[in-house]
Scaffold this motif. Structure first.
Motif, PDB file in Angstrom:
ATOM      1  N   PHE A   1      74.444  68.604  24.308  1.00  0.00           N
ATOM      2  CA  PHE A   1      74.067  69.840  24.990  1.00  0.00           C
ATOM      3  C   PHE A   1      73.033  69.601  26.096  1.00  0.00           C
ATOM      4  O   PHE A   1      72.556  70.547  26.703  1.00  0.00           O
ATOM      5  N   ARG A   2      72.726  68.349  26.338  1.00  0.00           N
ATOM      6  CA  ARG A   2      71.842  68.001  27.452  1.00  0.00           C
ATOM      7  C   ARG A   2      72.639  67.592  28.682  1.00  0.00           C
ATOM      8  O   ARG A   2      72.058  67.287  29.726  1.00  0.00           O
ATOM      9  N   ARG A   3      73.968  67.568  28.535  1.00  0.00           N
ATOM     10  CA  ARG A   3      74.815  67.158  29.649  1.00  0.00           C
ATOM     11  C   ARG A   3      75.282  68.376  30.436  1.00  0.00           C
ATOM     12  O   ARG A   3      75.185  69.520  29.977  1.00  0.00           O
ATOM     13  N   ALA A   4      75.820  68.131  31.611  1.00  0.00           N
ATOM     14  CA  ALA A   4      76.256  69.230  32.483  1.00  0.00           C
ATOM     15  C   ALA A   4      77.443  69.973  31.876  1.00  0.00           C
ATOM     16  O   ALA A   4      77.525  71.201  31.932  1.00  0.00           O
ATOM     17  N   SER A   5      78.386  69.217  31.293  1.00  0.00           N
ATOM     18  CA  SER A   5      79.575  69.838  30.701  1.00  0.00           C
ATOM     19  C   SER A   5      79.326  70.070  29.214  1.00  0.00           C
ATOM     20  O   SER A   5      79.180  69.121  28.435  1.00  0.00           O
ATOM     21  N   LEU A   6      79.275  71.340  28.814  1.00  0.00           N
ATOM     22  CA  LEU A   6      78.946  71.679  27.439  1.00  0.00           C
ATOM     23  C   LEU A   6      80.169  71.814  26.542  1.00  0.00           C
ATOM     24  O   LEU A   6      80.037  71.727  25.314  1.00  0.00           O
TER      25      LEU A   6
END
Length: 380
Positions: free
Chosen positions: A69-74
């Motif tokens: 959930f720290r990435r751009a794509s959730l």
């Protein structure tokens, strides 16, 4: 609330060992009226292994899923969490069917009609169609099979919880506490069907333990503690845990303290803050668990004990918690049947029989967990 892990690839032994210990105590308590149930944690305080299991489930979810959930794509992270929730539902349904099969076998083949009179089975026999619908909707749960539906519901909302935990953990905890207070004060909980009752593990109340674990796991993933170790907090937690232990074990003192607490319960204050209600995670249960969890997370001796090779069996059980819990639930039903059979020949709380049941059940769980451990090692 445990210490941060040294690195993302290092697994904290305390999580596995303590979860394994919780699973052992849950199994013992799910074969009721044995000579050994008096030695589980619930007899030495207000909370029991269920609180630990739910908290550590949240902790594990924070460790396992927060990175995604720290990435751009959730979306990949969300589907991973929901996939786990669906797996829990499938396991729950499978275990329920097996347990009903064991109940039928006990009644039809082994002459134990008492198995059809316990574990919330009678409503299914009274109205099978409504009962089947209730099972499919998770609104009818057999006895001792309430944790997985709770866990699945909490995982369903975990993506939103993780999003908040990464951005405003204190605000998330504040909202969680508010929901817990409102649910307990107004007695709000999902209804059951076909019986007119509520879920034994109310998700609106138990979410607080899960959220605290989730926030702790998310903080650990970032290399920090949610609640730092402070000597005063450690001392206060120790006083609370030891004081509650004396309260629970000293009958005369406990009766007097209970009378005083129940007097507060009968005032204008929310009653669930001053009783032992498990459904709404009452105030004394929550206080005891939080003090115990903080103490276990802060004491170096706990870390060393969990890292010792003697704790390896518990660690293996904890690493394969879902498999162990599902198998333990089925074996607990079988153990209940054996206990009923023992009653017919006068073996009530017989130490030898109870010990044999528990050793056989726990041994099978450990054996399956070891098989899973070896298979996981080969995959790695």
């Amino acid at each position: 609330m445990p210490d941060p892990m040294p690195g993302a690839s290092v697994r904290d032994a305390r999580l596995d060992v303590l979860r394994g210990l919780a699973l052992v105590m849950i199994f013992i308590n799910h074969v009721p009226n044995t000579a050994w149930e008096g030695w589980t944690s619930r007899n030495f305080g207000f909370s029991d292994a269920a609180e630990g299991f739910v908290f550590m489930s949240g902790l594990a979810a924070g460790l396992a899923y927060s990175g995604g959930f720290r990435r751009a794509s959730l979306w990949p992270a969300i589907t991973r969490v929901w996939g786990r929730a669906w797996a829990l539902i499938l396991v729950h349904m499978t275990v329920t069917v097996i347990a009903l099969g064991l109940t039928g076998a006990a009644v039809l083949w082994w002459g134990l009609p008492g198995m059809a009179e316990i574990n919330n089975v009678p409503p299914l026999l009274a109205d099978p169609l409504a009962g089947f619908l209730g099972l499919a909707l998770l609104s009818h749960q057999l006895g001792y099979m309430n944790i997985l539906p709770l866990y699945a519901v909490l995982l369903a909302v975990t993506p939103a919880l993780l999003w908040a935990a990464l951005r405003a953990p204190l605000a998330l905890i504040a909202v969680s506490v508010l929901v817990w207070l409102v649910a307990g004060s107004l007695r709000i909980a999902p209804p059951t069907y076909p019986t007119e009752s509520i879920w034994f593990f109310n998700p609106l109340s138990w979410q607080l333990l899960f959220v605290l674990g989730l926030a702790s796991g998310t903080a650990m993933k970032q290399g920090r503690r949610l609640v730092p170790v402070r000597r005063r907090l450690v001392a206060l937690s120790a006083v609370v845990v030891l004081g509650i232990m004396v309260w629970a074990l000293w009958d005369d003192l406990g009766a007097r303290l209970n009378a005083g607490m129940f007097a507060l319960r009968d005032t204008w204050l929310p009653d669930f803050l001053f009783d032992y209600d498990k459904t709404f995670v009452s105030g004394p249960r929550l206080l005891h668990f939080l003090a115990l969890a903080y103490l276990l997370s802060a004491l170096p001796i706990v870390r060393r004990a969990c890292a010792h090779r003697a704790a390896w069996p518990l660690a293996v059980l904890g690493r394969h918690g879902l498999t162990v819990f599902a198998l333990g639930t089925v074996l607990a039903f079988a153990g209940q049947a054996v206990k009923l059979a023992g009653l017919r020949v006068g073996l009530d709380r017989d130490l030898a029989l109870d010990t044999a049941i528990l050793i056989a059940g726990l041994g099978l769980q450990l054996a399956v967990a070891m098989v899973r451990e070896r298979a996981a090692g080969r995959q790695r």
